[in-house]
Scaffold this active site. Structure first.
Site, mmCIF file in Angstrom:
data_model
loop_
_atom_site.group_PDB
_atom_site.id
_atom_site.type_symbol
_atom_site.label_atom_id
_atom_site.label_comp_id
_atom_site.label_asym_id
_atom_site.label_seq_id
_atom_site.Cartn_x
_atom_site.Cartn_y
_atom_site.Cartn_z
ATOM 1 N N LYS A 195 4.837 -1.816 5.274
ATOM 2 C CA LYS A 195 4.431 -3.084 5.888
ATOM 3 C C LYS A 195 5.650 -3.770 6.492
ATOM 4 O O LYS A 195 6.081 -4.837 6.062
ATOM 5 C CB LYS A 195 3.733 -3.976 4.860
ATOM 6 C CG LYS A 195 2.430 -3.373 4.333
ATOM 7 C CD LYS A 195 1.826 -4.197 3.217
ATOM 8 C CE LYS A 195 0.574 -3.543 2.661
ATOM 9 N NZ LYS A 195 0.005 -4.287 1.519
ATOM 10 N N GLU A 260 -2.757 7.558 -5.363
ATOM 11 C CA GLU A 260 -3.137 6.209 -5.792
ATOM 12 C C GLU A 260 -4.316 6.279 -6.746
ATOM 13 O O GLU A 260 -5.300 6.965 -6.482
ATOM 14 C CB GLU A 260 -3.509 5.378 -4.567
ATOM 15 C CG GLU A 260 -3.988 3.976 -4.897
ATOM 16 C CD GLU A 260 -4.422 3.224 -3.651
ATOM 17 O OE1 GLU A 260 -5.611 2.831 -3.581
ATOM 18 O OE2 GLU A 260 -3.587 3.032 -2.747
ATOM 19 N N ASP A 287 -2.634 1.067 -8.892
ATOM 20 C CA ASP A 287 -2.865 0.005 -7.925
ATOM 21 C C ASP A 287 -3.766 -1.084 -8.487
ATOM 22 O O ASP A 287 -4.841 -0.794 -9.029
ATOM 23 C CB ASP A 287 -3.496 0.597 -6.658
ATOM 24 C CG ASP A 287 -3.545 -0.401 -5.517
ATOM 25 O OD1 ASP A 287 -2.531 -1.086 -5.283
ATOM 26 O OD2 ASP A 287 -4.604 -0.504 -4.861
#
Length: 371
Positions: A195, A260, A287
């Site tokens: 990000k 994940e 997560d």
């Protein structure tokens, strides 16, 4: 990292990176956690450009990337500023033969980053510019501190000024937050994510390393990372992991593999698969397994259970609900890594200026409480 005592009396001469480096292929405390900086030092006399340089610490190199070209990124930043006419303000007011000296001034406390990149920018604008630093990447700086100088053609300094500051302010903001989170997360290691600002992936990740964090994958090419959408399309974690192992064997590829997981059931399914199959799995992401509570505390019981299930067989990475206020408690669960998109996607830039009339700039800064 032990904070360096800031001083303007002994400059560090930073050497420009070579052209090859330009392309690089405890119980939770109450209240908010804050970055703790050393006591503000007494002002030191400014150093002249001719002061004898002391040995500089080894600069932090940018992450290695096979296609990213820092020189091209710098050229684009300069080009968007110059347009098709160049700096008409400088052309109108400053003769080309006028020389000047400008000083970098920190306008708030934080961790400085981007010194090596600033060197590259000045060199790309005008190789005759001379730059000296009194601090190094990763050092603490304090509001009002003069931490570097540049001398040479006045037009060149002003043309480079905003591009240099834009990069340094963003990188220093990232490094400052990374340092605070890395200190709070121990013994876990803090990571950023993908990000990042478009086009600035390497710059953002470089700042994380300068701040004391570690880099997650640089892109889609250097790690297999099976996330929720991959799992949904593949029809479950077992199917997804089976496909990954078959693909890597067929392509004779050796890269890290992370999967994940969002529930304890998914963790158990993944561990069952690894018990029964030869696998390339290296890390399990846990997560959103921490839950903020109405009283401001954090429920990490699910994350702890997942770490205990894995029991050191694979690296673990906690993600989701990671902030400067929650990272300490997450780090105490035993996870290997903690990843935070906030390190780069919502960074607050560190305020820095580059001034030719340093005394007037400091007077104004003191008047506005920014020096």
């Amino acid at each position: 990292m032990t904070p360096a005592t800031p001083t303007a009396a002994a400059p560090i001469r930073q050497h420009l990176p070579s052209s090859s480096s330009a392309r690089s292929g405890n119980p939770r405390p109450s209240g908010r956690l804050r970055l703790r900086l050393p006591a503000r030092p007494r002002a030191a006399p400014s150093a002249s450009m001719s002061a004898e340089a002391r040995a500089a610490p080894s600069p932090v190199p940018p992450p290695a990337h096979p296609t990213y070209d820092l020189s091209a990124v710098i050229a684009l930043a300069l080009s968007e500023d110059a347009g098709d006419r160049g700096d008409v303000s400088c052309l109108a007011t400053i003769p080309t033969d006028v020389k000047a000296e400008a000083t970098f001034i920190a306008k708030e406390d934080g961790v400085i980053a981007g010194i090596s990149l600033a060197e590259m920018i000045f060199n790309q604008v005008d190789p005759s510019l001379k730059v000296e630093w009194f601090e190094a990447d990763g050092n603490y700086v304090h509001k009002g501190l003069q931490f570097g100088k540049v001398y040479g053609c006045a037009q060149s300094i002003i043309v480079a000024e905003r591009v240099v500051l834009n990069f340094m302010q963003r990188m220093s903001g990232i490094a400052t937050m990374t340092k605070a989170m890395a200190d709070a997360a121990r013994p876990a290691c803090i990571l950023e994510t993908r990000k990042t600002a478009p086009g600035l992936r390497l710059v953002d990740k470089w700042a994380v390393v300068i701040g004391g964090g570690k880099n997650h994958r640089l892109g889609l090419f250097d790690m297999v990372m099976i996330k929720d959408n991959h799992i949904s399309v593949a029809g479950g974690i077992t199917n997804a992991m089976t496909s990954v192992d078959q693909f890597l064997e067929k392509e004779n590829l050796a890269v890290p593999v992370e999967v994940e997981t969002r529930t304890l059931e998914e963790v158990r399914d993944l561990l069952k698969y690894t018990d029964e199959n030869k696998t390339s799995l290296t890390r399990i992401m846990l997560d959103n397994m921490v839950v903020p509570l109405p009283n401001g505390d954090l429920d990490v019981s699910m994350l702890k259970d997942a770490v205990q299930l894995i029991n050191g067989r694979f690296e673990t990475e906690a993600s989701g609900n990671v902030t400067i206020d929650t990272v300490k408690k997450i780090g105490e669960t035993g996870v290997t890594y903690i990843s935070s998109g906030a390190l780069t996607h919502s960074v607050k830039a560190l305020d820095i200026s580059l001034k030719i009339d340093t005394e007037l700039a400091l007077q104004v800064g003191r008047r506005t409480k920014r020096a």
